[in-house]
Design a protein around this motif. Structure first.
Motif, short mmCIF file in Angstrom:
data_model
loop_
_atom_site.label_atom_id
_atom_site.label_comp_id
_atom_site.label_asym_id
_atom_site.label_seq_id
_atom_site.Cartn_x
_atom_site.Cartn_y
_atom_site.Cartn_z
N ASN A 198 0.99 -1.07 -0.59
CA ASN A 198 -0.04 0.01 -0.22
C ASN A 198 0.85 1.49 -0.63
OD1 ASN A 198 -2.71 -1.47 2.37
ND2 ASN A 198 -2.47 -1.41 -0.22
N TYR A 230 0.69 5.51 -0.10
CA TYR A 230 0.06 6.14 1.02
C TYR A 230 0.74 7.74 0.18
CZ TYR A 230 -2.08 3.89 4.09
OH TYR A 230 -3.89 2.12 5.04
N MET A 272 -6.63 5.14 4.96
CA MET A 272 -7.94 3.50 4.57
C MET A 272 -8.78 3.82 6.09
SD MET A 272 -6.29 0.00 4.18
CE MET A 272 -5.50 0.23 2.78
N HIS A 291 -11.62 -1.20 8.28
CA HIS A 291 -11.94 -2.40 7.25
C HIS A 291 -11.24 -3.61 7.94
CE1 HIS A 291 -7.80 -1.93 6.16
NE2 HIS A 291 -7.77 -2.78 6.29
N ASP A 344 -9.34 -7.34 7.80
CA ASP A 344 -9.11 -8.59 6.52
C ASP A 344 -9.82 -9.93 6.92
OD1 ASP A 344 -7.57 -6.21 6.50
OD2 ASP A 344 -5.87 -7.54 6.24
N VAL A 346 -2.11 -11.50 10.23
CA VAL A 346 -2.00 -11.08 8.97
C VAL A 346 -0.50 -9.97 9.87
CG1 VAL A 346 -2.70 -8.83 7.72
CG2 VAL A 346 -3.53 -10.56 8.01
N SER A 353 1.83 -6.53 9.23
CA SER A 353 2.46 -5.74 8.53
C SER A 353 3.49 -4.80 8.77
CB SER A 353 0.83 -4.97 8.98
OG SER A 353 1.56 -3.77 9.08
N PHE A 386 -3.24 4.61 13.35
CA PHE A 386 -3.57 3.56 13.23
C PHE A 386 -4.07 3.54 14.21
CE2 PHE A 386 -2.92 -1.47 13.67
CZ PHE A 386 -3.87 -1.82 12.62
N ILE A 436 -1.55 -9.03 13.80
CA ILE A 436 -3.10 -8.85 13.58
C ILE A 436 -3.23 -10.32 13.90
CG2 ILE A 436 -3.17 -8.03 11.48
CD1 ILE A 436 -5.77 -6.37 12.83
N HIS A 446 -9.75 -2.40 11.41
CA HIS A 446 -8.45 -1.24 11.77
C HIS A 446 -8.62 -0.56 10.20
CE1 HIS A 446 -7.77 -4.83 9.70
NE2 HIS A 446 -6.94 -4.31 8.78
N ILE A 494 -6.42 3.75 8.95
CA ILE A 494 -5.51 4.81 8.83
C ILE A 494 -6.60 6.23 9.16
CG2 ILE A 494 -3.07 6.11 7.61
CD1 ILE A 494 -2.42 2.87 9.41
N ARG A 524 4.18 6.90 2.50
CA ARG A 524 4.78 6.24 3.14
C ARG A 524 3.99 4.04 3.15
NH1 ARG A 524 -0.14 2.85 7.12
NH2 ARG A 524 0.90 1.59 8.25
N ASN A 576 3.51 0.77 2.96
CA ASN A 576 2.57 -0.46 3.89
C ASN A 576 2.33 -1.86 3.43
OD1 ASN A 576 -0.04 -1.66 5.56
ND2 ASN A 576 1.26 -1.62 6.80
N THR A 594 1.34 -5.69 3.68
CA THR A 594 0.63 -6.66 4.45
C THR A 594 1.08 -7.75 3.77
OG1 THR A 594 -1.29 -5.86 3.74
CG2 THR A 594 -0.73 -5.52 5.58
C1 MD6 Z 1 -1.85 -0.14 6.73
N1 MD6 Z 1 -2.42 -2.12 7.50
O1 MD6 Z 1 -1.37 0.19 7.35
C2 MD6 Z 1 -2.99 -0.31 6.71
N2 MD6 Z 1 -4.32 -5.20 7.93
O2 MD6 Z 1 -1.54 0.49 5.51
C3 MD6 Z 1 -3.62 -2.35 7.22
O3 MD6 Z 1 -5.08 -2.44 6.48
C4 MD6 Z 1 -3.70 -4.27 8.57
O4 MD6 Z 1 -1.99 -2.62 9.65
C5 MD6 Z 1 -3.75 -6.37 8.84
C6 MD6 Z 1 -2.90 -6.35 9.21
C7 MD6 Z 1 -2.27 -5.23 9.78
C8 MD6 Z 1 -2.41 -3.92 9.10
#
Ligand code: MD6
Ligand code: FE
Length: 201
Positions: A107, A109, A115, A118, A120, A130, A132, A141, A165, A174, A176, A192, A194, A196
């Motif tokens: 991802n 940014y 974000m 949501h 996952d 997951v 990250s 966050f 997570i 979760h 951003i 940024r 990220n 995952t």
């Molecule tokens: C982010 N992170 O940090 C978005 N999903 O940009 C997530 O959506 C995320 O940080 C699952 C597990 C950890 C995460």
């Protein structure tokens, strides 16, 4: 310095990657994005996401009006590039009981990207966590609950921080809220990244 905290069941490892490891991983991710260029998917409501994305691994995460899912190929038709070894090493260290990840979602940014909250939940087996990884500018966050609504708590994720997570938090909402654009010098033009890592099948 490495420190650890827990936020609503999410394990947050601050300073997991030192600056040299962050720079090496960034170079690996630039190579992924050269092979499989960043794109901004549409949400299922037809709005372009503010975050640009690509993936590495067997599957890439994809979204359009048909919904959220994993795809075997980049929209251009090429295979997703392999997950870099530098990224796999973080998974092995923090999810040693899990099989190897088959998606690394990238991802990106830019200033103003965010974000929404949501879950996952496009993966087949929620046994596996997951993991990250945050690179570049700091991001706020927010973590809530498995059910919609209720109390949430937030933490600033900085470059080199890694979150896990899993367990009871695996399906927690979760998101951003915002990034502090220009707060890190890792990306020369700001922004940024990220990563995952997930087990999809
Ligand atoms: C982010 N992170 O940090 C978005 N999903 O940009 C997530 O959506 C995320 O940080 C699952 C597990 C950890 C995460
Ligand atoms: Fe997520």
């Amino acid at each position: 310095m490495q420190t650890e905290l827990e936020l609503r069941g999410v394990r947050v490892c601050k300073g997991w990657l030192d600056p040299a490891a962050q720079a090496a991983m960034l170079a690996d991710i630039r190579a992924v994005a050269a092979a499989a260029p960043l794109f901004s998917p549409e949400t299922r409501w037809g709005k372009p996401m503010s975050v640009a994305m690509t993936s590495a691994g067997k599957y890439g995460w994809y979204s359009d009006r048909r919904g959220y899912r994993y795809e075997r190929r980049h929209p251009s038709g090429v295979d997703w590039p392999p997950i870099p070894a530098s990224v796999l090493a973080v998974w092995r260290a923090l999810a040693p009981e899990a099989p190897g990840p088959d998606c690394c979602l990238v991802n990106f940014y830019r200033d103003g990207a965010r974000m929404g909250l949501h879950q996952d939940r496009d993966e087949a087996d929620f046994t596996w966590p997951v993991v990250s990884i945050s690179l570049g500018d700091a991001a706020l966050f927010r973590v809530g609950n498995v059910e919609r609504g209720g109390k949430t708590e937030s933490v600033w994720l900085e470059s080199g921080d890694v979150c896990v997570i899993g367990g009871a938090a695996r399906l927690a909402h979760h998101g951003i809220d915002r990034i502090r654009f220009g707060s890190s010098s890792l990306l020369s033009d700001g922004g940024r990244i990220n990563l995952t890592l997930r087990v999809v099948d």
